[in-house]
Scaffold this motif. Sequence first.
Motif, PDB file in Angstrom:
ATOM      1  N   ALA A  74      11.744   4.801  -4.439  1.00 60.47           N
ATOM      2  CA  ALA A  74      11.847   4.516  -5.210  1.00 60.47           C
ATOM      3  C   ALA A  74      10.469   4.929  -6.058  1.00 60.47           C
ATOM      4  O   ALA A  74      10.358   5.181  -7.159  1.00 60.47           O
ATOM      5  CB  ALA A  74      12.063   2.719  -5.738  1.00 60.47           C
ATOM      6  N   VAL A  75       9.113   4.668  -5.817  1.00 59.60           N
ATOM      7  CA  VAL A  75       8.130   5.116  -6.666  1.00 59.60           C
ATOM      8  C   VAL A  75       8.228   6.463  -6.722  1.00 59.60           C
ATOM      9  O   VAL A  75       7.770   7.389  -8.351  1.00 59.60           O
ATOM     10  CB  VAL A  75       6.908   4.235  -6.282  1.00 59.60           C
ATOM     11  N   LEU A  76       8.495   6.920  -5.625  1.00 61.96           N
ATOM     12  CA  LEU A  76       8.282   8.741  -5.726  1.00 61.96           C
ATOM     13  C   LEU A  76       8.800   9.401  -6.543  1.00 61.96           C
ATOM     14  O   LEU A  76       8.327  10.335  -7.353  1.00 61.96           O
ATOM     15  CB  LEU A  76       8.446   9.319  -4.430  1.00 61.96           C
ATOM     16  N   ALA A  88       5.667   7.834   2.056  1.00 66.47           N
ATOM     17  CA  ALA A  88       6.357   6.437   1.284  1.00 66.47           C
ATOM     18  C   ALA A  88       6.211   5.866   2.581  1.00 66.47           C
ATOM     19  O   ALA A  88       5.983   4.101   2.198  1.00 66.47           O
ATOM     20  CB  ALA A  88       7.558   6.726   1.447  1.00 66.47           C
ATOM     21  N   LEU A  89       5.233   6.112   3.384  1.00 69.47           N
ATOM     22  CA  LEU A  89       4.818   4.901   4.344  1.00 69.47           C
ATOM     23  C   LEU A  89       3.141   5.305   5.008  1.00 69.47           C
ATOM     24  O   LEU A  89       3.011   4.608   5.666  1.00 69.47           O
ATOM     25  CB  LEU A  89       5.640   5.746   5.899  1.00 69.47           C
ATOM     26  N   PHE A  90       2.597   5.003   3.986  1.00 68.59           N
ATOM     27  CA  PHE A  90       1.091   4.972   4.093  1.00 68.59           C
ATOM     28  C   PHE A  90       1.160   3.628   3.950  1.00 68.59           C
ATOM     29  O   PHE A  90      -0.114   4.115   5.218  1.00 68.59           O
ATOM     30  CB  PHE A  90       0.449   6.022   2.647  1.00 68.59           C
ATOM     31  N   PHE A 109       0.923  -1.147  -0.069  1.00 71.80           N
ATOM     32  CA  PHE A 109       0.098  -0.273  -0.232  1.00 71.80           C
ATOM     33  C   PHE A 109       0.772   1.287  -0.164  1.00 71.80           C
ATOM     34  O   PHE A 109       0.673   1.970  -0.397  1.00 71.80           O
ATOM     35  CB  PHE A 109      -0.973   0.043   0.930  1.00 71.80           C
ATOM     36  N   SER A 110       2.270   0.912   0.721  1.00 72.18           N
ATOM     37  CA  SER A 110       2.615   2.473   0.832  1.00 72.18           C
ATOM     38  C   SER A 110       3.218   2.265  -1.115  1.00 72.18           C
ATOM     39  O   SER A 110       3.974   3.999  -1.362  1.00 72.18           O
ATOM     40  CB  SER A 110       4.447   1.423   1.259  1.00 72.18           C
ATOM     41  N   ALA A 111       3.467   1.595  -1.604  1.00 75.74           N
ATOM     42  CA  ALA A 111       3.999   1.639  -3.082  1.00 75.74           C
ATOM     43  C   ALA A 111       2.739   2.235  -3.686  1.00 75.74           C
ATOM     44  O   ALA A 111       2.872   3.337  -5.083  1.00 75.74           O
ATOM     45  CB  ALA A 111       4.129   0.812  -4.000  1.00 75.74           C
ATOM     46  N   LEU A 112       1.769   2.161  -3.656  1.00 78.89           N
ATOM     47  CA  LEU A 112       0.426   2.297  -3.827  1.00 78.89           C
ATOM     48  C   LEU A 112       0.041   4.149  -4.140  1.00 78.89           C
ATOM     49  O   LEU A 112      -0.621   5.005  -4.812  1.00 78.89           O
ATOM     50  CB  LEU A 112      -0.371   1.487  -3.950  1.00 78.89           C
ATOM     51  N   ALA A 113       0.600   4.798  -2.537  1.00 77.27           N
ATOM     52  CA  ALA A 113      -0.166   5.525  -2.154  1.00 77.27           C
ATOM     53  C   ALA A 113       1.269   6.597  -3.224  1.00 77.27           C
ATOM     54  O   ALA A 113       0.555   7.404  -2.975  1.00 77.27           O
ATOM     55  CB  ALA A 113       0.664   5.654  -1.110  1.00 77.27           C
ATOM     56  N   ALA A 114       2.186   6.094  -2.860  1.00 78.14           N
ATOM     57  CA  ALA A 114       3.322   6.624  -3.739  1.00 78.14           C
ATOM     58  C   ALA A 114       2.907   7.330  -5.162  1.00 78.14           C
ATOM     59  O   ALA A 114       3.637   7.631  -5.532  1.00 78.14           O
ATOM     60  CB  ALA A 114       5.018   6.199  -3.329  1.00 78.14           C
TER      61      ALA A 114
END
Length: 240
Positions: free
Chosen positions: A123-125, A53-55, A34-39
């Motif tokens: 990394a996603v951001l 990043a920590l969502f 979910f952190s990756a999706l939120a980013a």
Amino acid sequence: MPFAPVLHSEWIKIRTLRSLVAGLCAILVVTAAFSALAALDTDGTDFDPLFSALFGVSFGQTAAIAFGALAVSSEFQGGALRVSLAAVPHRGRWYAAKATVVGVAVLGVGLLTGCVSLAVGKAVLGDKGSGLSWGEGLRGAVGCGIYLALMALFAAGLTALLRSGVATLSILVPFLLLVSFVIGDLSGSVADFLPDKAGQVVLHETSEGALGPWTGLAVTACWTAAALLAGAWSVRRRDA
């Protein structure tokens, strides 16, 4: 019986029950996913790179709560508590060992989860996360581990009081969803002192409410301590 053997026996229970091992793994997987999706969704003027990043902690805490509840509720099924207390007649010592193992296990997984989620989120951001300093990232990762451990212990104490994992989850999960998605945006009110909102301040780059990163965790720790004390009272006073 000394405390160390009791602690070891409780650790054996944790690592040999597949449901509990799966619960620990779920904390890492759910939070990182979910952190990756939120980013991926970083639109808006109030963008917070650390929280983006920590969502996933908002969802991973559910797995931590489920782990804490299951670790204790398993003792109230099939007369398991009678067996445990037959081996360890000192109820306070048994309960302390149980809480210690739950807290340490989730703390270890939580710290790893914080590091992995932060790495994945950054990394996603991409360039949007370049402004995040090393100190802020470290604070977020450590705070993530502490927060998840506190929430697992909060659930463990409440389960010991209610003697039901289902009842605990029925109370905590809707409560957390209400706080996170209904009044989560409110600040400067009593909502700042609720256990999840106070503890998650450490996951934000800056704080706009009444609490700071570590004072927020201290408030969550007070909620956890109250739940553990209530659970200890129940274990000591009520029949197995």
